[in-house]
Design an enzyme around this catalytic site. Structure first.
Site, mmCIF file in Angstrom:
data_model
loop_
_atom_site.group_PDB
_atom_site.id
_atom_site.type_symbol
_atom_site.label_atom_id
_atom_site.label_comp_id
_atom_site.label_asym_id
_atom_site.label_seq_id
_atom_site.Cartn_x
_atom_site.Cartn_y
_atom_site.Cartn_z
ATOM 1 N N HIS A 117 -17.499 -22.292 -72.135
ATOM 2 C CA HIS A 117 -18.785 -22.627 -72.730
ATOM 3 C C HIS A 117 -18.704 -22.850 -74.227
ATOM 4 O O HIS A 117 -19.631 -23.372 -74.819
ATOM 5 C CB HIS A 117 -19.796 -21.538 -72.402
ATOM 6 N N GLU A 123 -15.578 -40.800 -68.607
ATOM 7 C CA GLU A 123 -15.429 -39.724 -67.641
ATOM 8 C C GLU A 123 -15.971 -38.436 -68.252
ATOM 9 O O GLU A 123 -16.319 -38.392 -69.435
ATOM 10 C CB GLU A 123 -13.972 -39.568 -67.203
#
Lengths: 294, 387, 294, 387
Positions: free
Chosen positions: C248, C210
């Site tokens: 990020h 996943e």
């Protein structure tokens, strides 16, 4: 052959720009050890009589292929330096520094225990001398020559004394390994005796212990079970007063009092001869050597 | 072996425990009768007056007394302050609230040098005779090693409590006390913490009723508060003097002063002197790399002991340079009034220069010997002649 | 053959006296797993329908020879239970518990990393089913039968879905291993795929990944280099919004964004086929199986 | 994937840093104009008014302004409070002392999932474009993994500083800041701590001028103070409602409500619905072992989104029992006014009983499907019909 240090040793000295560090780094180089680099944070780019200095062990290993570290920094910085050397990929770390906090030693020992390919010798030890090949540490090399006796010792100066007595009877050494007298040495008698057992050059092993702990008793068990070569032991401290630290809790823990008499008895019970003085150790060694030749 | 360590008085240990949440009785230290009575009044009655000395067997020696009221507190404090307990003079007492004691357990954490891990011990058989218990039936003491990198976990505490056979209702409070004790052991960098007895009250609360703590001298730079706790009054005057000068010195009963470099060599020197029929007056390790100054200091410490009849210098130079040692000895002779004979054996780094210096200085009654054994025999002979 | 759990499994269930613990311990026993003991501190001496309960793992191991632990305790107690099982000598630990603090997982993982003979599966996983041999965990066994497809998955219910689709096409399973979706799983895709590669019964491997992290990308490298058996992959999360956590910084660290598309591309770049839906995974598996037989 | 985590506002992060000794500028939060001006007066001028929102790019959006005096502070606070920054409304500002900035560095600590160790990053190229730096020249960012069992050592700090190319005089202060940052990371059980910029002042002092902290929801039981920091105002109303009910919910842009059990299955369901041509309105994981009550709650959350035209239930029962799910759906229909169609796929534990319950209840506009694919196709068809 020899154990731990030899002509393949590429030494990096932590604390090389300190007075002691410089003195012994150069001394080791004079002996013939390949002293390839040093580490002093903030002095990267300098050199010590031609030995390049780096800010980190990582740089020193990357630039000079160091495979052995000698740690000479003050006690409060020593654990950090050992951990740095390991992290940088050094596989043999010799810590000379005396007075490292015990809990630092404990953390370092248990961290290194999970790195089976890394060996720490010391701290608080005189280092390792393989006569004719390499000297890493502070052992005065001029007293020792190449030969077939492996010496492992918890004490520094006592090692020189015993080595000197052996030398006077004509013995040379494969290697002399000081494991240090601290409560949590990186390498034990057993670790080093196993190396001597596997070393073809070593024919006789001298083990120099002292009061406290149970390392000598454990070595006695190991020698009886695993070692084929003759071992002569010495134990210092027959006349010492009862240990002033640890009191009786130590005895509850280990079940042994750690006395010199107890250690000598444990060794002799396993058939290992124990010399009562450094002189006697050399005499016993000579006797055994004679029987080996015969 | 003669590792630098620092034993704390009971009350210093309890104050250290309290910083980490280990439950201890409230109390106050006192060095005078007036302070003691004031402390007892403050704490209330009944209270306990406890001698603060670094030696066991205080209770048997009459150094721990319960006071039901102010008069008793004053009487006990008067009796205990200044008392001699197995050679230690009581300079300080600790006045603490009396505890309700239903059971006396034992708990400690030590360095297990063999396993290289802290070892935590717990037993229901607390009180004075724990060593005897350990010998008689080791199974009465539960033992658990702790990986110092992961620390003391709840399961360690449960295992100790269940294996020691504690009642179910005590597993949590004793486990919590052990966790705090472990925190104290690690954070204060102790070599030993011992609670004997660890008491269970009628209300099932748990308390550290005594505290034995040994700290690591080498770590004191990180613990400035602990460094100030040193209890110099209990130390031997020569040992105190040596410590102030950074030397490792232990007093012994004989009459031959000993100086060497490196603990192993000094111990070996004691043994060889004893074998030669002598009795060492001290253990003194001048350390690796001893400089002239340290040697001068060391001579002063050795000669401060009036029993010393002769002195043996046994130096095998590695870091230590024999010429520095010779220089130190020469300086000592110039600043001190030396009346006893010296035997000096110098070997190793710069030994020739050292012996040359000594020969030039031509110190009175200083004999040089070539071997350790020869030096030992000579000093024994000289000491015997001086008796 | 099967991997990790089989007829030699001797299971001790931590938290056996809790509602879920009791339910699944008995469920696993009904399936045929040797459930030899349980641990609940303070309930030592009791039993759960004949399964003896101990206060500590040490007692459970000593008394019942447990070699596998299943951890069912609430999250705040789970790390302690895993560490206890390891300390007591258990060599396979299956942690079902969901919601363990990440720093607990980190400590446990790094501690176990120094114990090469100990394996943790999970946490936050459905466990391991070796059809016909043993079920350790919460996988609904009735949907699966013995066969030659090894399944390894980060997700619980998705595993059942894929297994079910495979079963409908006639496939059985050697073992189904849920490794859990937490950031620090005890065992990785690579660890389990290596076991399937070595397992003679397994002929085809299905890997269900996943979004998030880089475990699938790492597995792709490993499969290309080390695995001879065919692997079919599935990745969930093509339609998922960008991860709301880690932002990020995660991408700076790993250099990959952890998207489903990125993972599928990494796998396909190594020649590993990726099914777009559970149904498609089963279809691809059937196709490969047909070619194996042919 | 949708791991429960909690982002802190800048000022909350700075307060957390300060608890561990990380140097931060002094400041005060304010939720009203009056508070903001009072805070500015207290701090003195010049000061900085900073919008507190959980999104980057505040500076570019005009959410960070320097005020030279009270008038400017008031004007800036008025402009910023209530401002919309990339979809987030500013409810709070942080007034802080203006800093003297000579250089802007970058530091962070994250979980490296691949190495399973904390990773510490340091770069001289701080400021807004760190991601671009990472892409352009990764060597400008020094990276060091830390073994969590041994912790952040001095050598880690030195290596980061030397490899990042810091001037020698900054190695100690930046190293010390990193050590404290690591302590904050571990003690507060953070998933991320980021300082961008880490500033060096004209006086060479170092300061964390911004703070981005993500905490681990799973650990909040150990940090009750942190648990209270949740900044609900910034969250999507459905997400907030779901969180209060213990469900994992993420809002999406489409019109098909989705409920499943297990994050993987739900993600897969979204993918299959998308492949069938539909657009999911949400991700909702009812969790393992979902009980009837949780299902009822989940239906309520899904239907609270006015965009939802149809709902897909995709359940594969393991711990979750399909009869419980059916029961929950029936209860939801009895308590809510449901006007959109439902497609229900039940498989796994007690699926027969679950389907039987649904059939008996005969709920209006509820369709059962046997497969995940069939269910997805059906719900897409129904949603299209309802548009």
């Amino acid at each position: 052959m020899a154990v731990l240090v030899d002509t393949d040793t590429r030494l990096c000295v932590s604390g090389i720009t300190g007075r002691e560090g410089t003195f012994h780094a150069l001394n080791n180089r004079t002996y013939g050890t390949q002293v390839v680099s040093g580490v002093t944070p903030g002095k990267g780019g300098q050199d010590v009589e031609g030995i390049p200095v780096f800010n980190t062990f990582h740089d020193a290993v990357a630039e000079t292929g160091a495979n052995t570290a000698m740690v000479f920094v003050p006690p409060r910085f020593a654990a950090d330096s050992i951990l740095e050397a390991e992290d940088a990929g050094v596989r043999l770390i010799v810590a000379i520094t005396e007075g490292i906090p015990a809990h630092d030693e404990l953390r370092v020992y248990n961290h290194l225990a999970s790195k089976p390919d890394v060996r720490l010798v010391g701290p608080n030890c005189p280092g390792i001398l393989s006569p004719g090949k390499a000297n890493v540490g502070i052992i005065p090399a001029s007293f020792f020559k190449e030969g077939n006796v492996g010496v492992v010792s918890r004490s520094g100066t006592l090692t020189y004394q015993i080595g000197n007595e052996l030398a006077q009877r004509g013995f040379g050494n494969s290697s002399i390994v000081g494991i240090g007298g601290d409560p949590v040495p990186g390498s034990s008698f057993i670790d080093i005796i196993a190396l001597f057992e596997a070393d073809p050059e070593t024919e006789l092993i001298v083990m120099s212990g002292e009061i406290g702990g149970s390392a000598e008793e454990e070595a006695a068990e190991y020698i009886a079970a695993e070692v084929s070569k003759p071992v002569v032991a010495y134990i210092a401290g027959f006349t010492a007063p009862e240990g002033k630290t640890m009191g009786h809790a130590g005895a509850i823990v280990s079940g042994v009092a750690g006395t010199a008499a107890g250690k000598a008895a444990a060794l002799e019970a396993k058939g290992i001869r124990v010399g009562r003085t450094p002189t006697e150790v050399a005499e016993v060694a000579a006797e055994i050597a004679a029987s080996l030749t015969a | 072996m003669f590792r630098a360590a620092m034993d704390l008085l009971e009350y210093q240990g309890k104050q250290l425990f309290a910083r980490h949440g280990v439950p201890v009785p409230s109390g106050s230290p006192a060095t005078s009768l007036e302070q003691a009575v004031a402390a007892a009044d403050e704490i209330g009655y009944p209270c306990v007056v406890k001698a603060q000395v670094l030696i066991g067997g205080r209770g048997k020696a009459g150094g721990i007394k319960v006071a039901a009221d102010r008069d008793e507190a004053e009487a006990h404090a008067r009796a205990i302050l200044g008392m001699d307990i197995r050679g230690f003079t009581v300079h300080e007492v600790w006045i603490e609230a009396a505890s309700d004691i239903a059971e006396e357990y034992y708990a400690s954490i030590v360095f297990d040098r063999s396993a290289k891990k802290p070892l935590v011990l717990l037993s229901k058989e607390g009180g004075m005779e724990i060593e005897e218990v350990a010998e008689r039936d080791p199974s009465l003491i539960a033992r658990v090693h702790v990986d110092p990198l992961i620390g003391f976990q709840d399961f360690h505490a449960r295992r100790l409590c269940f294996e020691a056979g504690l009642d179910g209702d005590l597993v949590r409070p004793v486990g919590a006390l052990l966790a705090k004790l472990y925190e104290a052991f690690v954070r204060e960098e102790a070599l030993l913490v011992e609670v004997n007895p660890l008491t269970v009250g009628g209300d099932r609360s748990v308390t550290a009723l005594d505290a034995k703590v040994t700290l690591d001298d080498n770590s004191l730079f990180r613990h400035p508060d602990n460094a100030e706790l040193r209890n110099l009054s209990a130390e031997d005057p020569q040992e105190q003097m040596a410590k102030e000068r950074g030397l490792t010195y232990v007093s012994l009963d004989g009459d031959i002063g000993i100086l060497g470099n490196g603990a192993g060599l000094v111990m070996s020197t004691l043994d060889v002197v004893a074998q030669a029929g002598g009795a060492p007056a001290n253990f003194l390790d001048a350390g690796g790399g001893s400089k002239a100054e340290a040697i001068t200091s060391a001579v002063e410490v050795i000669l401060n002991n009036p029993n010393v009849k002769a002195v043996l210098f046994n130096i095998f130079g590695g870091i230590t340079r024999c010429d520095e040692v010779a220089q130190g000895l020469i300086e000592a002779f110039s600043s001190l009034d030396v009346t006893v004979p010296f035997v000096v054996r110098l070997d190793g780094t710069n030994d020739v220069q050292g012996r040359e210096l000594l020969s030039q200085a031509d110190l009175p009654n200083v004999h040089t010997e070539a071997t350790m054994l020869g030096a030992a025999q000579k000093v024994v002979e000289l000491a015997a002649g001086a008796r």
